[in-house]
Design an enzyme around this catalytic site. Structure first.
Site, PDB file in Angstrom:
ATOM      1  N   ASP A  89     -11.039   2.746   4.121  1.00  0.00           N
ATOM      2  CA  ASP A  89     -11.364   1.316   4.033  1.00  0.00           C
ATOM      3  C   ASP A  89     -12.877   1.097   3.950  1.00  0.00           C
ATOM      4  O   ASP A  89     -13.335   0.001   3.612  1.00  0.00           O
ATOM      5  CB  ASP A  89     -10.858   0.582   5.289  1.00  0.00           C
ATOM      6  CG  ASP A  89      -9.583  -0.210   5.039  1.00  0.00           C
ATOM      7  OD1 ASP A  89      -9.354  -0.611   3.889  1.00  0.00           O
ATOM      8  OD2 ASP A  89      -8.837  -0.435   6.014  1.00  0.00           O
ATOM      9  N   LYS A 127       0.844  -1.206   0.000  1.00  0.00           N
ATOM     10  CA  LYS A 127       0.000   0.000   0.000  1.00  0.00           C
ATOM     11  C   LYS A 127       0.881   1.260   0.000  1.00  0.00           C
ATOM     12  O   LYS A 127       0.616   2.212  -0.734  1.00  0.00           O
ATOM     13  CB  LYS A 127      -0.938  -0.010   1.213  1.00  0.00           C
ATOM     14  CG  LYS A 127      -2.031  -1.082   1.101  1.00  0.00           C
ATOM     15  CD  LYS A 127      -2.839  -1.284   2.375  1.00  0.00           C
ATOM     16  CE  LYS A 127      -3.810  -2.460   2.218  1.00  0.00           C
ATOM     17  NZ  LYS A 127      -4.626  -2.734   3.410  1.00  0.00           N
ATOM     18  N   GLN A 177      -4.673  -1.617   9.719  1.00  0.00           N
ATOM     19  CA  GLN A 177      -4.609  -2.940   9.096  1.00  0.00           C
ATOM     20  C   GLN A 177      -5.168  -4.001  10.040  1.00  0.00           C
ATOM     21  O   GLN A 177      -4.834  -4.042  11.222  1.00  0.00           O
ATOM     22  CB  GLN A 177      -3.141  -3.263   8.722  1.00  0.00           C
ATOM     23  CG  GLN A 177      -2.962  -4.532   7.915  1.00  0.00           C
ATOM     24  CD  GLN A 177      -3.578  -4.483   6.514  1.00  0.00           C
ATOM     25  OE1 GLN A 177      -3.714  -3.418   5.913  1.00  0.00           O
ATOM     26  NE2 GLN A 177      -3.969  -5.632   5.991  1.00  0.00           N
TER      27      GLN A 177
HETATM   28  N1  GUN Z   1      -6.976  -6.983   6.258  1.00  0.00           N
HETATM   29  C1  GUN Z   1      -7.358  -7.722   5.184  1.00  0.00           C
HETATM   30  N2  GUN Z   1      -7.893  -6.928   4.251  1.00  0.00           N
HETATM   31  C2  GUN Z   1      -7.871  -5.676   4.728  1.00  0.00           C
HETATM   32  C3  GUN Z   1      -8.295  -4.416   4.214  1.00  0.00           C
HETATM   33  O1  GUN Z   1      -8.848  -4.292   3.099  1.00  0.00           O
HETATM   34  N3  GUN Z   1      -8.089  -3.350   5.018  1.00  0.00           N
HETATM   35  C4  GUN Z   1      -7.523  -3.453   6.244  1.00  0.00           C
HETATM   36  N4  GUN Z   1      -7.387  -2.350   6.973  1.00  0.00           N
HETATM   37  N5  GUN Z   1      -7.128  -4.595   6.763  1.00  0.00           N
HETATM   38  C5  GUN Z   1      -7.299  -5.702   5.994  1.00  0.00           C
END
Ligand code: GUN
Length: 294
Positions: free
Chosen positions: A119, A52, A96
């Site tokens: 998100d 990311k 995350q």
């Molecule tokens: N863990 C697995 N997928 C995601 C996501 O799309 N966003 C976040 N913040 N954590 C995750």
């Protein structure tokens, strides 16, 4: 069989975002800034967050990675979130998941300012999404919609079967596919661990979206000819012959299911890269809204 190439499509989207960033710079305005909070050192999460941050650099965004130790208290994490909420430099941020067991995930997600919740996990955004109002659509479902739309996969009036009811993928996907709009207007069946006779249902599906986390679960005898397959699985399966000691497997037995498919996403290189591209897209939207959620 046509591959739904998430790598290529996500690069196209990143190129489009980079063009927007250049225009923002030309106007002398602030470029988008994404922050990511990572608690602990889960291997997969480290990889995702790293991707990311690199993606931000690629499109010209600013990024901040906040790494906190596994032992971080809930109170400390909530303070970090509050600081990000109040920091005008940050347009959007993510925490995350998964979080260490001693931290209440629900409390954390509720603490995020919905206007910075790129998100789309805050109930305000989830509710707005379900009501077809402007919101942040969670990045993985948003990415799947984009893939279907850009490959002009017909979804209108089709029977879409979603396998898995997670808050991040299955549940929002089932809502979005039934809505009005491009890559939608489907008749949706949401299936889960208590579903009886799953393969009878999947055999009637025109489109199957699998988000289970069980490697190679969906087999050729569970699908009809010309099915469209979207595989959200990314499991690390131990394999000592590989340099990393594992291989990445999706939820679909690709070799056999692809022979019966009209369109199919590969793993890796399908949904995964799309998730990152749509997180960037949501950050650009957050920047353009300038904190004013309509
Ligand atoms: N863990 C697995 N997928 C995601 C996501 O799309 N966003 C976040 N913040 N954590 C995750």
């Amino acid at each position: 069989m046509i591959l739904l190439d998430g790598k290529k499509t996500s690069n196209d989207i990143k190129d489009e975002i980079a063009v927007s960033v250049n225009e923002i710079k030309k106007r002398g305005e602030k470029v988008p800034h994404l922050a990511a909070v990572l608690v602990g050192n889960d291997g997969a999460s480290l990889t995702y967050v790293g991707s990311k941050v690199r993606a931000c650099e690629r499109v010209g965004f600013n990024s901040t990675l906040i790494e906190l130790p596994e032992t971080t208290s809930e109170e400390r994490l909530l303070k970090t979130i509050n600081d990000l909420n109040n920091n005008n430099e940050i347009d959007g941020f993510i925490v995350q998941l998964p979080l260490p067991k001693h931290i209440n995930e629900e409390k954390v997600l509720l603490a995020i300012n919905p206007n910075k919740d790129v998100d789309g996990f805050h109930p305000e955004n989830f509710g707005k999404m379900a009501l077809e109002m402007d919101s942040f659509i969670p990045a993985t479902p948003f990415g799947i919609l984009q893939l279907l739309e850009r490959y002009q996969v017909e979804t209108k009036g089709k029977h879409t079967v979603v396998i898995g009811r997670s808050h991040i993928v299955g549940r929002p996907m089932s809502i979005l596919m039934s809505q009005k709009g491009p890559a939608a207007n489907s008749t949706v069946t949401l299936t889960h661990s208590y579903t009886k006779n799953l393969s009878q249902i999947t055999k009637q599906a025109d489109i199957i979206i699998v988000a289970l986390g069980i490697p190679e679960y969906l087999k050729a005898d569970m699908v009809k000819d010309n099915v469209v397959i979207v595989d959200v699985g990314i499991s690390r399966v131990p394999d000592e012959s590989k340099p990393k000691g594992y291989v990445i497997k999706g939820d679909v037995a690709f070799d056999e299911v692809s022979k019966k498919s009209s369109f199919i996403t590969p793993v890796p290189g399908g949904v995964g890269p799309m998730t990152i591209a749509m997180l960037l897209k949501n950050t650009l939207i957050a920047r353009e809204r300038g904190g004013n959620h309509s």
